[in-house]
Design a protein around this motif. Structure first.
Motif, short mmCIF file in Angstrom:
data_model
loop_
_atom_site.label_atom_id
_atom_site.label_comp_id
_atom_site.label_asym_id
_atom_site.label_seq_id
_atom_site.Cartn_x
_atom_site.Cartn_y
_atom_site.Cartn_z
N ASN A 1 8.71 44.20 2.70
CA ASN A 1 7.65 44.23 1.69
C ASN A 1 7.89 43.21 0.59
O ASN A 1 6.95 42.61 0.08
N GLN B 1 9.36 40.29 0.97
CA GLN B 1 8.95 39.01 1.53
C GLN B 1 7.44 38.88 1.58
O GLN B 1 6.87 37.82 1.29
N SER B 2 6.76 39.96 1.95
CA SER B 2 5.30 39.94 2.01
C SER B 2 4.69 39.75 0.62
O SER B 2 3.72 39.01 0.47
N ARG B 3 5.25 40.42 -0.38
CA ARG B 3 4.73 40.26 -1.74
C ARG B 3 4.91 38.83 -2.22
O ARG B 3 4.03 38.27 -2.88
N GLN C 1 4.89 36.11 -0.33
CA GLN C 1 3.85 35.32 0.34
C GLN C 1 2.47 35.62 -0.27
O GLN C 1 1.64 34.73 -0.39
N TRP C 2 2.24 36.87 -0.64
CA TRP C 2 0.97 37.25 -1.24
C TRP C 2 0.77 36.54 -2.57
O TRP C 2 -0.32 36.03 -2.85
N HIS D 1 6.45 40.33 11.72
CA HIS D 1 6.49 39.86 10.34
C HIS D 1 6.83 38.38 10.29
O HIS D 1 6.18 37.60 9.58
N SER E 1 3.93 36.21 11.60
CA SER E 1 2.80 36.07 10.67
C SER E 1 3.11 35.05 9.58
O SER E 1 2.24 34.30 9.17
N PHE E 2 4.36 35.00 9.10
CA PHE E 2 4.73 33.99 8.11
C PHE E 2 4.70 32.60 8.73
O PHE E 2 4.26 31.65 8.10
#
Length: 197
Positions: free
Chosen positions: A41, A43-45, A47-48, A182, A185-186
């Protein structure tokens, strides 16, 4: 055994079970963050934040609304934790940690130029700090269930501590499939950004 002796044995043992689990979780987050949901999460944040700040005029409202929703959720959880357990609730509602979400809601709408990568990094770090504080509040909420069951005795408290640790293990860890999805997607997002430039 008398009820008091069972209390002296099972309550500290239940707290120990939860404590050992969270020490293991902290170690895993630090050493292998992609093996935990918290690490993925984060890492996702990051990228967000990059995608929101790439065009804040287009994405600014979405960013602020998303962060507002997180503030509302953390407030609700803190209130519930206070209701269940006042000691844990005070920890969950620690105000200096909630400020990160409010700060990011202003930063996320700032137009980030190509040379200001450090500004985007700062916004992403602030968002992750707010999310970590939210996670701690959520942990306090989960921890309040065994404390409430302690009212009914040490056996329900101990059983709930073990069950909570067992459930949290499955909520906190990731599988290889999740990590691969994950990462893919990156990679797709990065190649798409490179081709568009």
């Amino acid at each position: 055994m008398e009820e008091r002796e069972v209390d002296y044995l099972l309550v500290p043992l239940g707290v120990l079970v939860l404590g050992i689990y969270h020490v293991w979780l902290l170690f895993t987050i630090i050493r292998h963050p992609s093996h935990t949901v918290i690490g993925l999460n984060a890492q996702s944040r990051y990228q967000w934040v990059l995608s929101i700040m790439a065009d804040p005029l287009k994405n600014g409202v979405l960013g602020v609304q998303t962060i507002r929703n997180n503030i509302m959720a953390s407030t609700l959880l803190a209130t519930t934790a206070i209701t269940l357990s006042s000691l844990i609730g005070v920890f969950a509602n620690y105000e200096s940690d909630t400020k990160y979400y409010a700060q990011v809601s202003f930063l996320i709408t700032t137009h980030a130029l190509k040379g200001q990568r450090d500004f985007i990094e700062y916004a992403a770090r602030s968002l992750n700090r707010g999310s970590y504080a939210w996670s701690l509040g959520l942990r306090a909420f989960y921890f309040s269930f065994p404390l409430v069951l302690w009212i009914y005795g040490p056996i329900p408290m101990f059983a709930c501590s073990c069950l909570t640790s067992f459930i949290l293990y499955f909520l906190d860890t990731t599988t290889q499939i999740t990590r691969d999805l994950h990462t893919k997607s990156f990679n797709k997002r990065e190649t798409g950004c490179t081709e568009g430039a």
